[in-house]
Design an enzyme around this catalytic site. Structure first.
Site, PDB file in Angstrom:
ATOM      1  N   CYS A 155      -6.553  13.808 -21.506  1.00 27.55           N
ATOM      2  CA  CYS A 155      -5.100  13.696 -21.394  1.00 27.55           C
ATOM      3  C   CYS A 155      -4.673  14.025 -19.967  1.00 27.55           C
ATOM      4  O   CYS A 155      -4.842  15.161 -19.510  1.00 27.55           O
ATOM      5  CB  CYS A 155      -4.421  14.634 -22.391  1.00 27.55           C
ATOM      6  SG  CYS A 155      -2.612  14.608 -22.274  1.00 27.55           S
ATOM      7  N   LYS A 156      -4.104  13.057 -19.296  1.00 25.17           N
ATOM      8  CA  LYS A 156      -3.633  13.291 -17.934  1.00 25.17           C
ATOM      9  C   LYS A 156      -2.307  14.039 -17.900  1.00 25.17           C
ATOM     10  O   LYS A 156      -1.927  14.583 -16.869  1.00 25.17           O
ATOM     11  CB  LYS A 156      -3.497  11.950 -17.195  1.00 25.17           C
ATOM     12  CG  LYS A 156      -4.827  11.265 -16.958  1.00 25.17           C
ATOM     13  CD  LYS A 156      -4.657   9.971 -16.202  1.00 25.17           C
ATOM     14  CE  LYS A 156      -5.999   9.305 -15.951  1.00 25.17           C
ATOM     15  NZ  LYS A 156      -5.879   8.023 -15.220  1.00 25.17           N
TER      16      LYS A 156
END
Length: 390
Positions: A155-156
């Site tokens: 997850c950025k």
């Protein structure tokens, strides 16, 4: 032969092409969401959180009547505080496999995978990069360059991998963000209705006794009151409402998607793999369909009859390529081969196929609607990445 013997040999770097650019994994493994460099998605996340918090607690809640003001402070403040805590925990936790956390030195540069020596990064539950034995559901994340236990996705937005150690904190982050945006929308709608019906209800703060002009409003109450005109308040409200609605739609779909995954007892990674297999089998079935072969032969005959004129070329293209008006469809020809250039192989899991019906979008595609906004969140699903993960 013991697979651990691979730890004695050097592994030469392997350049990986992603989105038509040459990409190399980080030489130093990432520890958690605070490891540098910070992805700009994370900066945007915190900027939006701070901005919405200021707008909620310093602009709109102070406009509420006394009876509702304190309820809004308690409920909304509790949700925002809970979101802040779980967001920080999801970012700070190291999701790596237990053996990686015990044996890995994060200050040492990582070797990069050499496919000439090993077919996969992880073989027989042994990672050739981390040099440790890992669990069955552990995957090696290229973005973090380490093995993640119970890998779900990278997850950025929290700048960290989501695995079994921090999944529920990630889920709570999404759920609390959705609840907080619902509360903010309720407050904004109440303020809008009261402004249209009886604006005096919004001016119950004692500091409004010194304000005689009804077109003047006070922001940043109660500590730093600033006088502004009605137009400024309306512009701020519309911007906040637009941002809130966009975030609520995307986060709501993401929340529903993960509820769906938990009901199916799957991770995001497993879902993408299964979807890709299903898509591959469907395309193979279409190629073997005799009706499709007949259509293909008909189109070839029609294309030859059209000639080589400019109009013929245009008509030939219209015959050979079926353009589906569905938002989720790509341009597909009659033998089922996709002509769309996918930015990542994850997109293959979200392509509509030859059988897509434009009369409506199935529940599966609705669940994946969040992908339009979060597609950059999953960074490892380029075809080459997938082979490296192992």
């Amino acid at each position: 032969m013991d697979t651990r013997s691979g730890s004695q040999c050097s592994v030469t770097p392997e350049a990986i092409r992603n989105n038509e650019e040459l990409v190399l994994p980080p030489r130093i493994s990432r520890v958690n969401g605070w490891s540098l460099p910070l992805h700009y998605f994370r900066v945007v996340t915190w900027a939006v959180f701070v901005g919405l918090s200021l707008a909620t607690f310093r602009i709109f809640i102070p406009l509420l009547p006394h009876s509702w003001k304190y309820i809004a402070y308690v409920v909304t403040g509790g949700i925002f505080s809970f979101h802040l805590v779980v967001h920080l925990i999801a970012s700070c936790i190291d999701p790596a496999d237990s053996n990686v956390r015990l044996m890995k030195n994060y200050s040492q540069p990582m070797p990069l995978f050499d496919r000439s020596k090993h077919a996969h990064v992880i073989q027989n539950q042994f990672c050739h990069l981390c040099k440790v034995t890992v669990n069955k559901k552990t995957k090696h994340c290229i973005s973090c360059n380490k093995c993640v236990s119970g890998f779900d996705h990278h997850c950025k937005w929290i700048n960290n991998c989501v695995g079994s150690r921090n999944y529920w904190f990630f889920f709570s982050t999404v759920a609390s963000a959705t609840a907080g945006m619902l509360c903010l929308i309720a407050i904004l709608l109440y303020v809008l209705v009261q402004y249209l019906v009886n604006p005096r209800v919004l001016r119950t703060d004692p500091r409004y006794e010194d304000v005689k002009n009804m077109n003047t409003w006070l922001l940043f109450l109660p500590l730093f009151p600033v006088q502004v005109q009605t137009l400024i308040v309306v512009i701020i409200r519309m911007l906040v409402l637009l941002l809130d609605l966009l975030g609520l739609v995307q986060l709501g779909q993401l929340l529903i998607f993960h509820i769906y995954l938990k009901a199916k007892k799957m991770t995001t990674f497993e879902y993408l793999i299964n979807t890709r297999k299903e898509e591959s089998s469907k395309h193979q079935a279409v190629r073997k369909d005799p009706y499709v072969q007949m259509d293909k032969g008909f189109l070839q005959q029609g294309a030859g009859a059209l000639g080589s004129s400019a109009q013929g070329v245009k008509a030939k293209s219209s015959l050979l390529i079926y353009k589906c008006p569905c938002h989720f469809c790509t341009s597909v020809n009659q033998d089922g081969d996709s002509k769309a250039q996918e930015k990542t192989s994850a997109a293959a899991g979200f392509r509509a196929t030859y059988f897509c019906s434009c009369s409506g979008v199935s529940f599966q595609w609705f669940l994946l609607g969040h992908y339009l906004f979060f597609r950059d969140e999953i960074s490892l699903h380029h075809p080459t990445w997938m082979a490296v993960v192992g």
